[in-house]
Design an enzyme around this catalytic site. Structure first.
Site, short mmCIF file in Angstrom:
data_model
loop_
_atom_site.label_atom_id
_atom_site.label_comp_id
_atom_site.label_asym_id
_atom_site.label_seq_id
_atom_site.Cartn_x
_atom_site.Cartn_y
_atom_site.Cartn_z
N GLU A 109 9.19 -7.18 -9.81
CA GLU A 109 7.97 -7.88 -9.41
C GLU A 109 8.14 -9.37 -9.69
O GLU A 109 8.43 -9.76 -10.83
CB GLU A 109 6.77 -7.32 -10.15
N HIS B 263 9.10 -3.43 -6.61
CA HIS B 263 8.51 -3.11 -7.93
C HIS B 263 9.56 -2.52 -8.86
O HIS B 263 9.26 -1.63 -9.66
CB HIS B 263 7.36 -2.09 -7.82
N SER C 17 6.05 -5.42 -0.80
CA SER C 17 6.02 -4.03 -1.26
C SER C 17 6.29 -3.06 -0.10
O SER C 17 7.40 -3.03 0.42
CB SER C 17 4.68 -3.76 -1.96
N ALA C 18 5.30 -2.29 0.35
CA ALA C 18 5.52 -1.38 1.48
C ALA C 18 6.00 -2.15 2.71
O ALA C 18 6.82 -1.64 3.49
CB ALA C 18 4.24 -0.60 1.79
N GLY D 226 0.87 -1.17 0.00
CA GLY D 226 0.00 0.00 0.00
C GLY D 226 0.90 1.22 0.00
O GLY D 226 1.88 1.25 -0.75
#
Lengths: 252, 252
Positions: free
Chosen positions: B209, B173, B136-137, B103
């Site tokens: 990714e 990413h 990710s985050a 997020g």
């Protein structure tokens, strides 16, 4: 005299504001800054500017950056002096016009705070009415905060509040979602929507490369080669055509 | 007993570290988290984990996020409890394993600070050795700082320092430059290089990714479907193949 009018009447202050906020310096198919040459020259000529104060802090090599920026301005008939070659605060106080170029927004804003320039530039532009030209990171810091920059947070500034020359946010280099992409990172629109989730009310103007916001006092108009996209909390994003009046964004 | 060994011997502390850091939850052509199912299940099973503590703070709708995350974990045979439905600090102290989803990295880190969870999670993972899975985050905050996130700075955290479970930075990413692009914003590589300009020495691992970093004690290995790109100050970026030993990144 200007000082007292400034404090007594907000409208007098705003009537002096002259900004040209570029999404980017580079646009596909155009030389550096060239797509905005007409608007830049018009703004500087109308104000009898002969020398522009350049702020190169968004990039690490200030001298190299100055050499790049001097070229178009000289071609157009203006001298450029860089703030890194003089006393920064004095340079701002004496400046006829300011140009802040692109690079990393976090590095730029942190340096402006480190050198006590945030309030000084704000006053010089809003109170004394000298022209301000920003591009990319220089456009981000011209708004109320850098919350909608695309840049990597490579340094930690003491605040995300910035020069506050306009009371809304801009996202420069705005890119439309690419439906054919296999990349799963958030689109620019999703990122801006996440910002709006954090605010009670807010406007973000997504300036595509080649789009420019011209602000004269309490009037704002979209200029440049391409339209923009406006994001307002709780509303569907809307397209803004070149030539559109955006003065309503200036009301706090 | 663990506590005193922790303070006496850094190696004992590190020997307990068990991390799985995903570039992203979504990868083109795969269901949510599915490409990493084998590595996730192996890590949780080896540690006899039955319930995973989920941290949804990177997105605004925690309940909706929980519903999404529960599905794959239940399918694999694990229960999921979200930290937002309980006393956060107590939940961390009791957790068998932690999963922090993607997020907005700024929102995530600010919430971790607001709830006094940064030190608590660090201790639970490095001292008590519970498995940590980030995506990710959730991968960004697992590293020493969030300086190399791609996210928009929608809120202002009290620091960019993060959980510090590994002593280097990750860019999730990660995207290679697109030579055919007409876009003039900085490439990901340019942004990471700007970060390295600000540091005396530093490593940034660009996880494409589908790439995953597995850390077990003082051993780190690249896993997943695709290679990574490693950026070291003063050196040319280098390609890292799946299966490569990256343990040297763990030396501070």
């Amino acid at each position: 005299m200007i000082s007292s009018r400034y404090h007594l009447d907000g409208l007098v202050k705003m009537a002096k504001r002259q900004l040209l906020l570029l999404s980017s310096s580079n646009v596909h198919g155009h030389e550096y800054l060239e797509y905005a040459a007409k608007d830049i020259c018009e703004l500087l000529t109308l104000n009898n500017v002969s020398t522009v104060l350049f702020v190169p802090y968004a990039l690490s090599n200030h001298e190299e950056y100055l050499k790049k920026v001097e070229q178009p301005f000289r071609r157009w008939g203006f001298q450029v002096e860089s703030i890194h070659n003089q006393n920064p605060l004095e340079a701002v106080k004496q400046a006829e016009a300011i140009f802040i170029g692109g690079g990393n927004t976090f590095r730029l804003l942190k340096t402006l705070y480190d050198l006590n320039l945030v309030e000084a530039i704000n006053e010089r532009v809003l109170k004394n009415g000298i022209p301000y030209i920003g591009s990319s990171a220089g456009t981000n810091v011209a708004t109320r905060s850098i919350h909608t920059t695309n840049d990597m947070p490579i340094v930690y500034p003491p605040s995300f509040d910035s020069l506050n020359l306009v009371p809304f946010n801009i996202n420069p280099h705005y890119q439309d979602p690419d439906d054919g992409s296999k990349h799963k990172g958030e689109t620019r629109e999703e990122r801006i929507m996440q910002y709006l989730e954090e605010k009670d009310s807010s406007h973000v103007l997504g300036l595509r490369e080649g789009a420019t916001l011209s602000v004269n006092g309490n009037t704002a108009v979209l200029k440049g080669l391409i339209g923009a996209r406006l994001f307002i909390k709780g509303q569907k994003p809307r397209e803004i055509d070149v030539g559109s009046d955006l003065s309503y964004l200036l009301k706090e």
